[in-house]
Design a protein around this motif. Sequence first.
Motif, mmCIF file in Angstrom:
data_model
loop_
_atom_site.group_PDB
_atom_site.id
_atom_site.type_symbol
_atom_site.label_atom_id
_atom_site.label_comp_id
_atom_site.label_asym_id
_atom_site.label_seq_id
_atom_site.Cartn_x
_atom_site.Cartn_y
_atom_site.Cartn_z
ATOM 1 N N SER A 16 0.860 -1.214 -0.214
ATOM 2 C CA SER A 16 0.067 0.005 0.051
ATOM 3 C C SER A 16 0.723 1.686 0.068
ATOM 4 O O SER A 16 0.444 2.100 -0.820
ATOM 5 N N SER A 17 2.010 1.005 0.935
ATOM 6 C CA SER A 17 2.691 1.996 0.794
ATOM 7 C C SER A 17 3.511 2.645 -0.859
ATOM 8 O O SER A 17 3.088 4.152 -1.393
ATOM 9 N N ARG A 18 3.742 1.951 -1.232
ATOM 10 C CA ARG A 18 3.940 1.935 -2.495
ATOM 11 C C ARG A 18 3.363 2.160 -3.571
ATOM 12 O O ARG A 18 2.938 3.326 -4.407
ATOM 13 N N PHE A 19 1.520 1.653 -3.624
ATOM 14 C CA PHE A 19 0.929 2.084 -4.202
ATOM 15 C C PHE A 19 0.382 3.607 -4.062
ATOM 16 O O PHE A 19 0.472 4.515 -5.331
ATOM 17 N N VAL A 20 0.324 4.088 -2.774
ATOM 18 C CA VAL A 20 -0.183 5.226 -2.499
ATOM 19 C C VAL A 20 1.273 6.489 -2.970
ATOM 20 O O VAL A 20 1.067 7.527 -3.463
ATOM 21 N N ALA A 21 2.456 6.251 -3.101
ATOM 22 C CA ALA A 21 3.353 7.208 -2.714
ATOM 23 C C ALA A 21 3.353 7.666 -4.970
ATOM 24 O O ALA A 21 4.014 8.494 -5.239
ATOM 25 N N TRP A 22 3.445 6.255 -5.305
ATOM 26 C CA TRP A 22 3.048 6.124 -7.436
ATOM 27 C C TRP A 22 2.197 6.149 -7.388
ATOM 28 O O TRP A 22 2.687 7.639 -8.992
ATOM 29 N N VAL A 23 0.888 6.129 -7.162
ATOM 30 C CA VAL A 23 0.209 6.742 -7.926
ATOM 31 C C VAL A 23 -0.372 8.800 -7.336
ATOM 32 O O VAL A 23 -0.212 9.155 -8.227
ATOM 33 N N ARG A 24 0.715 8.762 -6.580
ATOM 34 C CA ARG A 24 0.292 10.561 -6.196
ATOM 35 C C ARG A 24 1.000 11.215 -6.527
ATOM 36 O O ARG A 24 0.916 12.104 -7.211
ATOM 37 N N ILE A 75 -5.316 10.856 -2.550
ATOM 38 C CA ILE A 75 -4.571 8.982 -2.132
ATOM 39 C C ILE A 75 -4.375 9.470 -1.066
ATOM 40 O O ILE A 75 -3.158 10.224 -1.024
ATOM 41 N N ARG A 76 -4.287 8.249 -0.023
ATOM 42 C CA ARG A 76 -3.544 8.273 1.136
ATOM 43 C C ARG A 76 -3.191 7.066 1.650
ATOM 44 O O ARG A 76 -4.253 6.305 1.647
ATOM 45 N N LEU A 77 -2.344 7.161 2.895
ATOM 46 C CA LEU A 77 -2.083 5.792 2.859
ATOM 47 C C LEU A 77 -2.563 5.576 4.544
ATOM 48 O O LEU A 77 -2.497 6.352 5.136
ATOM 49 N N VAL A 105 -5.587 1.466 1.191
ATOM 50 C CA VAL A 105 -5.529 3.161 0.496
ATOM 51 C C VAL A 105 -6.577 4.051 0.222
ATOM 52 O O VAL A 105 -7.553 3.066 0.132
ATOM 53 N N ILE A 106 -6.813 4.942 0.628
ATOM 54 C CA ILE A 106 -7.691 5.976 0.579
ATOM 55 C C ILE A 106 -7.545 6.905 -0.265
ATOM 56 O O ILE A 106 -6.235 7.522 -1.000
ATOM 57 N N ALA A 257 5.530 9.438 5.721
ATOM 58 C CA ALA A 257 6.507 9.994 4.538
ATOM 59 C C ALA A 257 5.384 9.846 3.035
ATOM 60 O O ALA A 257 5.924 10.523 2.581
ATOM 61 N N CYS A 258 4.423 8.931 3.217
ATOM 62 C CA CYS A 258 3.913 8.614 1.564
ATOM 63 C C CYS A 258 2.224 9.924 1.486
ATOM 64 O O CYS A 258 2.414 9.690 0.401
ATOM 65 N N ASN A 259 2.581 10.281 2.746
ATOM 66 C CA ASN A 259 1.542 11.112 2.274
ATOM 67 C C ASN A 259 2.047 12.232 2.675
ATOM 68 O O ASN A 259 0.711 13.494 2.407
ATOM 69 N N ALA A 260 2.904 12.543 2.320
ATOM 70 C CA ALA A 260 3.608 13.729 2.808
ATOM 71 C C ALA A 260 3.804 14.661 1.624
ATOM 72 O O ALA A 260 3.480 14.755 -0.018
ATOM 73 N N PRO A 261 3.661 16.425 1.326
ATOM 74 C CA PRO A 261 2.795 16.940 0.164
ATOM 75 C C PRO A 261 4.778 16.699 -0.903
ATOM 76 O O PRO A 261 5.351 16.745 -0.648
#
Length: 264
Positions: A16-24, A75-77, A105-106, A257-261
């Motif tokens: 889920s962390s990779r999903f959020v980071a790359w999709v964001r 998009i957030r983790l 993932v939301i 980290a994954c939801n950071a601006p």
Amino acid sequence: MSTPAAGAAILAPRRSSRFVAWVRAWRAGLVPFDEVADAVAGDEEHLVADAPGTWTDVPLGEALPTLAKLSPDEIRLVLPAPGDPRGLPGPGDFAGAALLAGEAVIAGALGLIPEVRVHTSGSGDTFETLLWRVYPLPANAPAASLTLPGAAEAEAELAAALADTTAALTRLDVAQWRPELAGALEALRRPDGTTDLPPGFDPRARRLFARAAVLDRVLALAGHAAPGGAINNYEAQQRDAALRPLTAACRQALVAACNAPLRP
């Protein structure tokens, strides 16, 4: 020398962390769409079930356009745990499944949860596929909790928890019954590109993610039953009590980290 188990600890960040980071990063215009599905899946096969407009499971790349109108901040983790449902949108099927999975993932009005499926071929070989199950979120779902820490706060909390827990685990002599932890812990001092974030994340978020992603796997090793019954129930309870604060800090570090601006 690192053992295979220690190597696994280094190479397996949460999906889920990779999903959020790359999709964001894609939604921020920082990486091309064509790279996202492969970056998320790595060497696994990723399918999506119950995506809007589909009638069967589809490859991840075919489902991603469903998210094409979302902004990166939508998009957030979330990494919930029993007693700590922070980030979840309230009671419902998605929240229950997310708590069971420990990650989700939301994405706007949708929630996605990874499920590992094990298959057996006709010759008896086993292999895995990863299924992202899509859930509609309640129409009145609250926004993400404003109490979630930012990267700076999460980094400080992780450092403090790591120091306390390392001392506790040393007293418990965890390395005696999980010797592969030595190699995994060494990786905390030299995280590599397998735990990197895509373009757009600032140096603090990158540093925090690299450290927390490795530590997340170290904690999975430390919390797993010792081979050969090397510890008794009392020692296991002591171990779990020592790991609990660090586990919580690690989860919040990954989320921060994954939801950071993102920055151009």
